[in-house]
Design a protein around this motif. Structure first.
Motif, PDB file in Angstrom:
ATOM      1  N   TYR A  18       0.687  -1.341   0.051  1.00  0.00           N
ATOM      2  CA  TYR A  18       0.049  -0.020   0.106  1.00  0.00           C
ATOM      3  C   TYR A  18       0.959   1.366   0.059  1.00  0.00           C
ATOM      4  N   ASP A  21       2.068   2.331  -3.427  1.00  0.00           N
ATOM      5  CA  ASP A  21       0.928   2.293  -4.768  1.00  0.00           C
ATOM      6  C   ASP A  21       1.096   3.885  -5.293  1.00  0.00           C
ATOM      7  N   ASP A  23      -0.897   5.212  -7.226  1.00  0.00           N
ATOM      8  CA  ASP A  23      -2.341   5.939  -7.174  1.00  0.00           C
ATOM      9  C   ASP A  23      -2.762   6.303  -6.018  1.00  0.00           C
ATOM     10  N   GLN A  24      -2.718   7.595  -5.545  1.00  0.00           N
ATOM     11  CA  GLN A  24      -2.826   8.099  -4.178  1.00  0.00           C
ATOM     12  C   GLN A  24      -4.336   8.657  -4.272  1.00  0.00           C
ATOM     13  N   SER A  27      -9.798   6.559  -1.587  1.00  0.00           N
ATOM     14  CA  SER A  27     -10.053   5.176  -1.201  1.00  0.00           C
ATOM     15  C   SER A  27      -8.557   4.547  -0.804  1.00  0.00           C
ATOM     16  N   SER A  28      -7.636   4.806  -1.592  1.00  0.00           N
ATOM     17  CA  SER A  28      -6.338   4.243  -1.219  1.00  0.00           C
ATOM     18  C   SER A  28      -5.665   4.563  -0.148  1.00  0.00           C
ATOM     19  N   THR A  31      -7.713   3.219   2.926  1.00  0.00           N
ATOM     20  CA  THR A  31      -7.533   1.767   3.111  1.00  0.00           C
ATOM     21  C   THR A  31      -6.281   1.741   3.767  1.00  0.00           C
ATOM     22  N   VAL A  32      -5.229   2.372   3.482  1.00  0.00           N
ATOM     23  CA  VAL A  32      -4.023   2.160   4.184  1.00  0.00           C
ATOM     24  C   VAL A  32      -4.154   2.688   5.781  1.00  0.00           C
ATOM     25  N   GLN A  49     -10.948  -2.707   3.210  1.00  0.00           N
ATOM     26  CA  GLN A  49     -11.062  -1.822   1.948  1.00  0.00           C
ATOM     27  C   GLN A  49     -12.011  -0.725   1.964  1.00  0.00           C
ATOM     28  N   GLU A  51     -13.825   2.300  -0.025  1.00  0.00           N
ATOM     29  CA  GLU A  51     -14.330   2.956  -1.263  1.00  0.00           C
ATOM     30  C   GLU A  51     -14.885   4.221  -1.069  1.00  0.00           C
TER      31      GLU A  51
END
Length: 59
Positions: A18, A21, A23-24, A27-28, A31-32, A49, A51
């Motif tokens: 994570y 990744d 793509d920040q 959602s990401s 999730t982290v 997870q 969203e």
């Protein structure tokens, strides 16, 4: 004790890739954060997870 819990969660997030990744987005990042807070529960089968969508300005 709380610090150890969060460190274990950070290790789990790192093992899942994570932090690398590229793509920040909402959602990401969420999730982290949830993975770190879940701590050792990640090793008991929890895989949080999140969203979410950030509202866009009208225009």
């Amino acid at each position: 004790m709380v610090l150890i819990w969060l460190i274990i969660g950070a290790v789990a997030a790192g093992q899942r890739g994570y932090f690398s990744d590229s793509d920040q987005n909402c959602s990401s990042l969420a999730t982290v954060a949830v993975t770190v807070v879940a701590g050792p529960l990640n090793y008991a089968g929890v895989n949080p997870q999140v969203e979410c969508e950030v509202p866009q300005p009208s225009g």
